[in-house]
Scaffold this motif. Structure first.
Motif, short mmCIF file in Angstrom:
data_model
loop_
_atom_site.label_atom_id
_atom_site.label_comp_id
_atom_site.label_asym_id
_atom_site.label_seq_id
_atom_site.Cartn_x
_atom_site.Cartn_y
_atom_site.Cartn_z
N GLN A 118 42.26 45.30 41.44
CA GLN A 118 43.18 45.44 40.32
C GLN A 118 43.14 46.86 39.77
O GLN A 118 44.17 47.41 39.38
CB GLN A 118 42.78 44.43 39.24
N ARG A 125 49.82 52.56 39.38
CA ARG A 125 50.92 52.50 38.41
C ARG A 125 50.79 53.60 37.37
O ARG A 125 51.79 54.13 36.88
CB ARG A 125 50.91 51.14 37.71
N GLU B 85 46.63 38.30 45.62
CA GLU B 85 47.67 39.23 45.16
C GLU B 85 47.21 39.99 43.92
O GLU B 85 46.48 39.46 43.08
CB GLU B 85 48.97 38.48 44.88
N VAL B 86 47.64 41.24 43.83
CA VAL B 86 47.26 42.07 42.70
C VAL B 86 48.49 42.34 41.84
O VAL B 86 49.19 43.32 42.01
CB VAL B 86 46.65 43.40 43.17
N GLY B 87 48.76 41.44 40.95
CA GLY B 87 49.89 41.60 40.05
C GLY B 87 49.40 41.97 38.67
O GLY B 87 48.24 41.76 38.34
N TRP B 88 50.30 42.54 37.88
CA TRP B 88 49.93 42.86 36.50
C TRP B 88 51.20 42.83 35.67
O TRP B 88 52.21 43.37 36.12
CB TRP B 88 49.27 44.23 36.41
N PRO B 89 51.17 42.15 34.53
CA PRO B 89 52.38 42.07 33.72
C PRO B 89 52.86 43.44 33.28
O PRO B 89 52.07 44.29 32.89
CB PRO B 89 51.94 41.23 32.52
N LYS B 90 54.17 43.64 33.35
CA LYS B 90 54.72 44.92 32.94
C LYS B 90 54.70 45.04 31.42
O LYS B 90 54.91 44.05 30.73
CB LYS B 90 56.17 45.03 33.44
#
Lengths: 177, 177
Positions: A118, A125, B85-90
């Motif tokens: 992460q 980003r 998965e490596v997601g992150w809230p915008k």
DNA sequence: CTCTTATGGGTAACCGCTATCTATTAGCCA
DNA sequence: TGGCTAATAGATAGCGGTTACCCATAAGAG
């Protein structure tokens, strides 16, 4: 979304496509993900709610009919109320937190590994946002918005550090016990 | 939401109410706002998608029927994919940004005033989060989550400072020009 | 014994967003 | 001139989440 559309209409009446374009311009790079169709759905709901009215200003017969919307008094009232309220989106860190807990509980993955992955993503980003901020003219709204994104990402990275510390300690206890 | 429920089921099968309680416990004070009914809606969808199965374990006839759900192989696969998965809230700063722009453009409010009001609100939330963090046991998951909230609020407050600087300058230019 | 309240579990309707589809206009190119 | 593509304008369907409401049991209160 409704409030955003009403806010644009508070400045001047527009039709759907124009509103979409204005919103995108106002949000800069962060507005890329906005959906075009959403505008029309929102306008229909606002009209049904009596907050906007449609003044059909299709002066040119060869152009496709475009509906120009304007605020009603109720709509102006709602914009004023929106400006007056002090809301702020709640932090949405729960998902990652649950991910760490689930990975540890079900022994499906190493939480420290998840944190590392992460962190790589957030650093990526962060670089992207900083690069985009440089591309924006100084003092523009979009640049200010990107500055907020950068500050948030930095805070989230610090939180990941805290997560790593916490879950490393848990691992030690498990290994030691 | 679906992923959260699946993650809980990855540890052990549960029925709806139990899942709700586990999620709330895992999220601490931030889980207060969770809706109870949402669990059942989510479970029904997961069952329809073949990710969980319902093993009716209503052993006691006097108790209300409770459906115990468990992961299917497809469900376990999806949990693994979610962990990978490596997601992150915008960041969701757009609303406030639009608010400032609309207030200035339509001359409905003073942007600097809006920033001040927002800062008061965030400071209030910051104090509240810090107080809640002290109430949680050290090293608990909920405490870690609250630390993330605190870091975010501090970053947002810094962004408000930037907003104030930017919009003050705009006012000066308007007055001066 | 009845009325009330809290707990446990569930359903249905609504709302917002996204994805997708249609239709017109314009530009380009062969 | 015909055909391809992109841009503009609008509508629709479906998914996911929230809210509001409903039903049953259990525990007290009178």
């Amino acid at each position: 979304m409704q409030d955003a559309v009403l806010a644009m209409l508070a400045k001047e009446p527009s039709h759907g496509y124009h509103l979409h374009a204005r919103l995108r311009r106002s949000l800069g790079p962060l507005g890329e993900s906005m959906n075009r169709g959403q505008i029309y759905v929102t306008l229909a709901r606002l009209e049904r709610a009596g907050l906007v009215v449609c003044e059909r200003a299709d002066g040119l017969p060869e152009r496709p009919e475009r509906k120009v919307y304007a605020l009603t008094p109720a709509g102006q009232q709602r914009v004023a109320a929106w400006l007056a309220e002090v809301g702020w989106p709640k932090p949405d860190l729960a998902e990652f937190h649950l991910k760490l807990a689930a990975a540890a509980a079900a022994r499906l993955a190493d939480p420290v590994e998840l944190v590392a992955a992460q962190r790589r993503e957030l650093l990526r980003r962060l670089r992207e946002a900083q690069r985009a901020a440089l591309a924006e003219p100084v003092g523009s709204g979009a640049g200010l918005l990107l500055e907020g994104v950068v500050l948030r990402l930095q805070a989230d990275l610090r939180w990941l550090d805290a997560c790593e510390r916490a879950w490393s300690k848990v691992d030690d206890e498990v290994e030691g016990g």
